[in-house]
Design an enzyme around this catalytic site. Sequence first.
Site, mmCIF file in Angstrom:
data_model
loop_
_atom_site.group_PDB
_atom_site.id
_atom_site.type_symbol
_atom_site.label_atom_id
_atom_site.label_comp_id
_atom_site.label_asym_id
_atom_site.label_seq_id
_atom_site.Cartn_x
_atom_site.Cartn_y
_atom_site.Cartn_z
ATOM 1 N N SER A 111 48.701 41.470 35.037
ATOM 2 C CA SER A 111 47.676 42.101 34.208
ATOM 3 C C SER A 111 47.423 43.556 34.594
ATOM 4 O O SER A 111 46.952 44.340 33.760
ATOM 5 C CB SER A 111 46.368 41.309 34.303
ATOM 6 O OG SER A 111 45.936 41.216 35.651
ATOM 7 N N GLY A 144 47.960 37.232 34.363
ATOM 8 C CA GLY A 144 47.981 35.960 35.076
ATOM 9 C C GLY A 144 49.307 35.650 35.741
ATOM 10 O O GLY A 144 49.438 34.606 36.392
ATOM 11 N N ASN A 172 48.320 37.874 42.050
ATOM 12 C CA ASN A 172 47.808 36.561 41.652
ATOM 13 C C ASN A 172 48.186 35.478 42.656
ATOM 14 O O ASN A 172 47.438 34.507 42.836
ATOM 15 C CB ASN A 172 48.312 36.204 40.254
ATOM 16 C CG ASN A 172 47.627 37.027 39.176
ATOM 17 O OD1 ASN A 172 46.415 37.166 39.153
ATOM 18 N ND2 ASN A 172 48.421 37.612 38.281
ATOM 19 N N ASP A 198 34.821 42.655 36.069
ATOM 20 C CA ASP A 198 35.347 41.622 36.972
ATOM 21 C C ASP A 198 35.644 42.160 38.360
ATOM 22 O O ASP A 198 35.909 41.400 39.289
ATOM 23 C CB ASP A 198 36.599 40.964 36.378
ATOM 24 C CG ASP A 198 37.737 41.944 36.129
ATOM 25 O OD1 ASP A 198 37.718 43.062 36.674
ATOM 26 O OD2 ASP A 198 38.672 41.572 35.379
ATOM 27 N N HIS A 252 40.219 44.540 37.682
ATOM 28 C CA HIS A 252 41.098 45.306 36.798
ATOM 29 C C HIS A 252 40.569 46.722 36.580
ATOM 30 O O HIS A 252 39.386 46.889 36.255
ATOM 31 C CB HIS A 252 41.256 44.588 35.459
ATOM 32 C CG HIS A 252 41.890 43.244 35.583
ATOM 33 N ND1 HIS A 252 41.164 42.067 35.642
ATOM 34 C CD2 HIS A 252 43.195 42.887 35.663
ATOM 35 C CE1 HIS A 252 41.994 41.045 35.753
ATOM 36 N NE2 HIS A 252 43.228 41.515 35.770
#
Length: 230
Positions: free
Chosen positions: A57, A94, A122, A205, A208
């Site tokens: 991402s 993801g 991730n 979040d 990002h």
Amino acid sequence: MKLHTLLKFRYFLLFILMLSCKDAPKRESEAISEQQTENATASEETSEKTILFFGDSLTAGYGLDMEEAFPALIQDRLDSLELDYTVINSGVSGETTSGGLNRLDWVLNQEVDVFVLELGANDGLRGVPLTETRKNLQQIIDKVREKNPDTRIILAGMQIPPNMGPEYTAEFRKIFPELAEKNDIPLIPFLLEGVAGIPELNLEDGIHPTAEGHKIVRDNVWEVLEPNLQ
């Protein structure tokens, strides 16, 4: 972004969430496959060299418009310098190193001159065994070289919060410089240098980057990418 640049900048996959991928309808898969074929054909018909960003991402530009993500900003800089390169963003939200390894073959169906490998975050956030992350990254590097020994590979270093404990976090950070040294490939020391942990440069979040954050990421990437352009 100028229209000609927007047309030049092509995406394999746009903001595909990992959980939704599992249940995507067959027609969507077929459409993606057709688009990949068109991209590969277009690449073959041009004399331009190709830079492929293969990542998660962070590469895909999660939460932003496509022209705000750092690969598109790299394309803008290449165009401003009149360098004959086309950027392809092959980032999937993801994505883990395992998922990246599984989809690598079709990504390599086209000729790639520079392959920027940005995966592993991730894995770290999910506590994937470090041996598995290291093995998958090595296999990706090996496959790229097997496909075309002349492809220049650049590895993006990553760090994670200490959620998994200090030992895991420290060992995770060491994976990237060690792989870069072992394979004699350039390393972006930390992709999110100057961005990670700074609230105003990240989305809500906290993971990002914002559009402004991606500008800094672009500069981090460019510092290592530029010397590897022919």
